[in-house]
Design an enzyme around this catalytic site. Sequence first.
Site: not given
Length: 390
Positions: A326-327
């Site tokens: 997600w990052h």
Amino acid sequence: MTPFEDFSFFIYLLIPIVPAVLLGILGVSGKVRAAWVLLSTLGMLLLIGRPLSVLYQIAGYLLFQWIIVRLYLSYRLSALGKNRAGVFYLVTFLAILPLVVVKINPSFIALGFWQTVIGFIGISYLTFRTAGIIIEIRDGLIKEVRLVDFISFVLFFPTIASGPIDRYRRFVTDLYKPLTRQDYGELAIQGMDYIFRGFLYKFIIAYLINKYWLEPLNHTFGFLPTLKYMYVYGFYLFFNFAGYSAFAIGVSYLMGIKTPINFDKPFMSKNIKDFWNRWHISLSFWFRDYIYMRFVLDSAKKKRFKNRYTASYVGYLFLFGIMGVWHGTQLQYVLYGLYHAGLMIGFDFLDRKNKTWKYWGTGPIWDLSAILVTFHFVMFGFLIFSGRLV
């Protein structure tokens, strides 16, 4: 304009905040306050959404998500609305598809049409809010979603860029909750405290750390500079992000919405589980509730693993793997997720064995030792996250 990034933004904030404070002092009904939250959110988007192409992105994204939510809610409330996993997975996939495209290939959104459709600031947090609604519709917890409430919740301007991530039912309850003058006064005082804390964290401490320690270390390499960088970067990351979160929470309080906190003394954690209960709380709890717990329960139901601890450990790999990606898809983020999955698995194993083998005890000395050990493991994780090692 990015929220809370420069002082000019706070001048514009007076436009929604001053009337909100007056409404709170007058003790108006929840419906009036809810209407002002909606108008303020739409008005601030005209500022945040500059240039005009960003407004097109947000409007198109919101319409897309609203159609998905409405169709799925209508399906679940209809005579045909059985709890079919296939329909739920399809709807969830569609809801997170824009975010997936952005995360997998950020350069894709720089090409023509897609630049005006996906890839605007805050898309991650907007997606989490929408996905949360879909999950709770499936669970039967949400029976109605009004368009005005959906807009206020998903686009709530103090938290649009980087959270905290709220839950729909809690947000709507606050939105229409009657507040007496005294109730609002206490909320406003807490809000101002958060705002002043935000100035201290972001514009003083984080600024000084970045200017006098982090920036010089960006140009020096070797073991000792990297060791220094690890701690400096970790503290900068905390004060910068905690400062932003404090601003978002403080402004939310002044608007009459008690947005959940994001940080609770994370460097005082006694173990890695405790850390994730204190660091980026709204995100870690979202992942825990909607991904980890559901995976573990589903695995137990389908007897996917013989050992329940195996299910838990695979769940940690799944959870933190997703959190890392997600990052971003860069190697440091993937490694960061796997590193924390390993820490969670390792601690859980040792914690269970400690009941028999007594690796550690209790008391102030043990607590202090646990805090120091956890702190150093966390800081090394931030060093991985920074990308300096890779």
